[in-house]
Scaffold this motif. Sequence first.
Motif, short mmCIF file in Angstrom:
data_model
loop_
_atom_site.label_atom_id
_atom_site.label_comp_id
_atom_site.label_asym_id
_atom_site.label_seq_id
_atom_site.Cartn_x
_atom_site.Cartn_y
_atom_site.Cartn_z
N GLY A 169 0.80 -1.22 0.00
CA GLY A 169 0.00 0.00 0.00
C GLY A 169 0.83 1.26 0.00
O GLY A 169 0.29 2.37 0.01
N GLN A 170 2.16 1.13 -0.03
CA GLN A 170 3.05 2.29 -0.01
C GLN A 170 3.29 2.83 -1.42
O GLN A 170 3.37 2.07 -2.38
CB GLN A 170 4.39 1.92 0.64
CG GLN A 170 4.28 1.52 2.09
CD GLN A 170 5.62 1.13 2.70
OE1 GLN A 170 5.69 0.71 3.85
NE2 GLN A 170 6.70 1.25 1.92
N ARG A 171 3.45 4.15 -1.50
CA ARG A 171 3.62 4.81 -2.79
C ARG A 171 5.08 5.04 -3.18
O ARG A 171 5.36 5.46 -4.30
CB ARG A 171 2.93 6.19 -2.73
CG ARG A 171 1.41 6.17 -2.79
CD ARG A 171 0.96 6.04 -4.23
NE ARG A 171 1.60 7.02 -5.08
CZ ARG A 171 1.04 8.18 -5.46
NH1 ARG A 171 -0.15 8.49 -5.02
NH2 ARG A 171 1.69 9.00 -6.26
N ASN A 172 6.04 4.80 -2.28
CA ASN A 172 7.41 5.25 -2.53
C ASN A 172 8.02 4.64 -3.79
O ASN A 172 8.67 5.34 -4.58
CB ASN A 172 8.31 5.01 -1.32
CG ASN A 172 8.21 3.61 -0.74
OD1 ASN A 172 7.33 2.84 -1.09
ND2 ASN A 172 9.11 3.29 0.18
N PHE A 173 7.85 3.35 -4.01
CA PHE A 173 8.41 2.70 -5.19
C PHE A 173 7.57 3.02 -6.43
O PHE A 173 8.09 3.26 -7.52
CB PHE A 173 8.48 1.20 -4.95
CG PHE A 173 9.47 0.46 -5.82
CD1 PHE A 173 10.43 1.13 -6.55
CD2 PHE A 173 9.45 -0.93 -5.88
CE1 PHE A 173 11.37 0.43 -7.33
CE2 PHE A 173 10.37 -1.64 -6.65
CZ PHE A 173 11.32 -0.95 -7.38
N LEU A 174 6.28 3.05 -6.25
CA LEU A 174 5.38 3.33 -7.37
C LEU A 174 5.64 4.71 -7.96
O LEU A 174 5.61 4.90 -9.18
CB LEU A 174 3.92 3.21 -6.91
CG LEU A 174 2.86 3.35 -8.00
CD1 LEU A 174 2.96 2.23 -9.02
CD2 LEU A 174 1.46 3.37 -7.38
N ASP A 175 5.90 5.69 -7.13
CA ASP A 175 6.16 7.05 -7.63
C ASP A 175 7.40 7.08 -8.52
O ASP A 175 7.44 7.81 -9.52
CB ASP A 175 6.33 8.02 -6.46
CG ASP A 175 5.01 8.34 -5.78
OD1 ASP A 175 3.96 8.17 -6.42
OD2 ASP A 175 5.03 8.77 -4.61
N ILE A 176 8.41 6.31 -8.16
CA ILE A 176 9.61 6.22 -9.01
C ILE A 176 9.24 5.64 -10.36
O ILE A 176 9.66 6.14 -11.42
CB ILE A 176 10.68 5.36 -8.31
CG1 ILE A 176 11.18 6.03 -7.04
CG2 ILE A 176 11.85 5.07 -9.25
CD1 ILE A 176 12.06 5.14 -6.17
N ALA A 177 8.44 4.57 -10.35
CA ALA A 177 8.03 3.92 -11.59
C ALA A 177 7.20 4.85 -12.46
O ALA A 177 7.34 4.88 -13.69
CB ALA A 177 7.24 2.65 -11.26
N LEU A 178 6.32 5.61 -11.85
CA LEU A 178 5.47 6.53 -12.61
C LEU A 178 6.30 7.60 -13.31
O LEU A 178 6.02 7.95 -14.47
CB LEU A 178 4.43 7.17 -11.70
CG LEU A 178 3.32 6.23 -11.21
CD1 LEU A 178 2.50 6.90 -10.11
CD2 LEU A 178 2.40 5.84 -12.37
N ARG A 179 7.31 8.12 -12.64
CA ARG A 179 8.17 9.13 -13.28
C ARG A 179 8.91 8.53 -14.47
O ARG A 179 9.05 9.17 -15.51
CB ARG A 179 9.15 9.70 -12.25
CG ARG A 179 8.51 10.63 -11.23
CD ARG A 179 9.55 11.45 -10.47
NE ARG A 179 10.40 10.62 -9.62
CZ ARG A 179 10.10 10.30 -8.37
NH1 ARG A 179 8.95 10.70 -7.83
NH2 ARG A 179 10.92 9.56 -7.65
N GLN A 180 9.39 7.31 -14.32
CA GLN A 180 10.07 6.65 -15.42
C GLN A 180 9.10 6.39 -16.58
O GLN A 180 9.43 6.61 -17.75
CB GLN A 180 10.69 5.34 -14.94
CG GLN A 180 11.25 4.44 -16.03
CD GLN A 180 12.55 4.93 -16.64
OE1 GLN A 180 13.09 5.93 -16.21
NE2 GLN A 180 13.02 4.24 -17.65
N ALA A 181 7.89 5.92 -16.27
CA ALA A 181 6.91 5.63 -17.30
C ALA A 181 6.46 6.89 -18.02
O ALA A 181 6.24 6.89 -19.24
CB ALA A 181 5.70 4.91 -16.67
#
Length: 668
Positions: free
Chosen positions: A172-184
């Motif tokens: 449920g944490q956003r920390n890794f997902l936010d990195i992925a979104l910037r790359q995408a």
Amino acid sequence: MSNKIGNTEMTGFREPTLSPTSGYVKFRNLPIGHSRWTKGFWADKFQKATDTMVPYMGELLCGDVGHALNNFKIAAGEKTGEHQGMYWHDGDFYKYMEAKCYVYAIRQSPQLLEELDEYIRIIGKAQEEDGYLQTQIQLREELGRYQNRKYHEMYNTGHLLISACIHYRITGQRNFLDIALRQADLLYSLFMPENDHLARFGFNQTQIMGLVDLYRVTSESKYLQLAEKFINNRGKYKVEHNATTEGYPIGDMVQERLPLRESEEAVGHAVLALYYYAGAADVYAETGEKALIEALDKLWKNVTEQKMYLTGAVGQAHYGASSNRDMIEEGFIDGYMMPNLTAYNETCANLCNAMFSYRMLGIHGESKYADIIELVMFNSGMVGISDSGKEYFYSNPLRMVNDTRDYHSHENVTETPNREPYLACFCCPPNLVRTIANFSNWAYSLSEKGLAVNLYGSNRLDSQLQDGTEIHLVQETNYPWEGLINISLEKCKEAAFEIAFRIPDWAKGASLRINGELWEESCKAGTYCKILRKWKAGDHIGLDLPMEICQMEGHPRIEEVRNHIALKRGPIVYCVESPDLPKSTSILDVYISADTQWTPVFQPDFLGGLCTLEGSLLVRNNKQSTLYGSISKPSFTPIKTKMVPYFSWSNRGQAEMSVFLPVVWNIN
């Protein structure tokens, strides 16, 4: 849990590979962690993943041997030094993180989460302002962004996106997902516009699966559009025969001679091809495009009916040519060309075969896809790691002769006579370990009418059907060594619903009982036995799958195994290994009699507990030693011995091994 991503409100977990709104699948996946192995074969493997495989891999990748985390630390400015490892080493680390996420989903260890958070902090610090994150490029000034596709930027990106989505669903944490979104988002800004150079840049295309996964997490349609764009770009540009880019073969090697929708034959690098097909299957699951699934059906059939080994392995050759005579590496050659001794069969390719089939299972809901998953995982998948969990195979031949693999002559050590504690080309170990760690989530699927039982092994399921009603059940079995499976329902809805039980294609004569009474309708091998009724807590299902020992032969066009047979019992393929032969006996002198009666014997203290086949083989006395020679009648000496599961070979020191053996027929 509630999170906001873009303009989309997120509540709770999303399904791992199929969005809940998709109308183009027959089976949907369970949320991660709803199915757990409890004892037996897969429970032991998951326990070893928890206790040994993942921690040992962490020692390698987070230390100086693997150097993967060091690369991120250097890019983040927290360490000095140079990039070490292959161009795809970032992706190896993301796969390791994914494996760690799956273990956390079951074990809920705060230490695991803290370690993941520290990795994510370093990775986030290494990411550049515009979202770019590729340490193999960032740490080498002579290289430029998206200039050479063999630098594997897309591959690394795909595994970043996949791992980040898994991490988000589980924690449920956003920390890794936010990195992925910037790359995408950077990827979208660069690759969505028409650009001749970038349009041919797909290459090792895990980014397609990753983008679809991001779409499923965020509901942002641009990620699905970009995934489809990468599919549409392949085969769009003319390719000269045996063309290369930066010295690297292209054309069929990277699946760009034909558009995917016109493809009928699996070609080129097996891992590149199967990741591509798996990504296209994900896109179909969201779009329902008829041309896409028609092509994927043909490709799956081509792989499994013309280019797959008995063990489920794929990618016949290290070096060779496609049917169009394009140069290829580590991949598919012509149909029925199936060498045993020189077979490449990269562990990643074998696993990708299972991943592609898993997606096709979701789309079609047919048992043949689960049969391939099971075949791979019990044979060509598990052979990639030792019983200790600390040594690895990259390539997996069906025959090993000690003097035929001089692996020291290869710059990249991939063809080894023994499993190695570290491989410089490290893509396969984390791929296998993440699959083992996640495999319980493949055991069941949600169907429109209820539940499908895909895989067998003692486990516990605590989940919900698609209508939101709870279902709790327990599966108990000693599968794959025994064929009796007992399933007890602990809780379910009162209204009628369907439970579908996979009857493997080898299980001729299977039978099923409900509360002790024989189910009279079909339990046909190679189908799902579907039972629609009002189930209740306390109901018991007994499924009996006959475990006959089968003598397997190849298609007559497979020259390598004409007049050879192999032994298979249930889903397990067997082999003979030199520790079980008289001293100094070469595997090339061993024959098998078609009349031999083999006896299955479970040995609880042998390599973690497994079933061997005991019987006799023939050792040839007057063997041929010159290139050619005359022979009147071969002479044999019978020996008492055993056959071992293929996945278990090479755990007793350097050895010779063969799956197929020349057969002596007693024809009256």
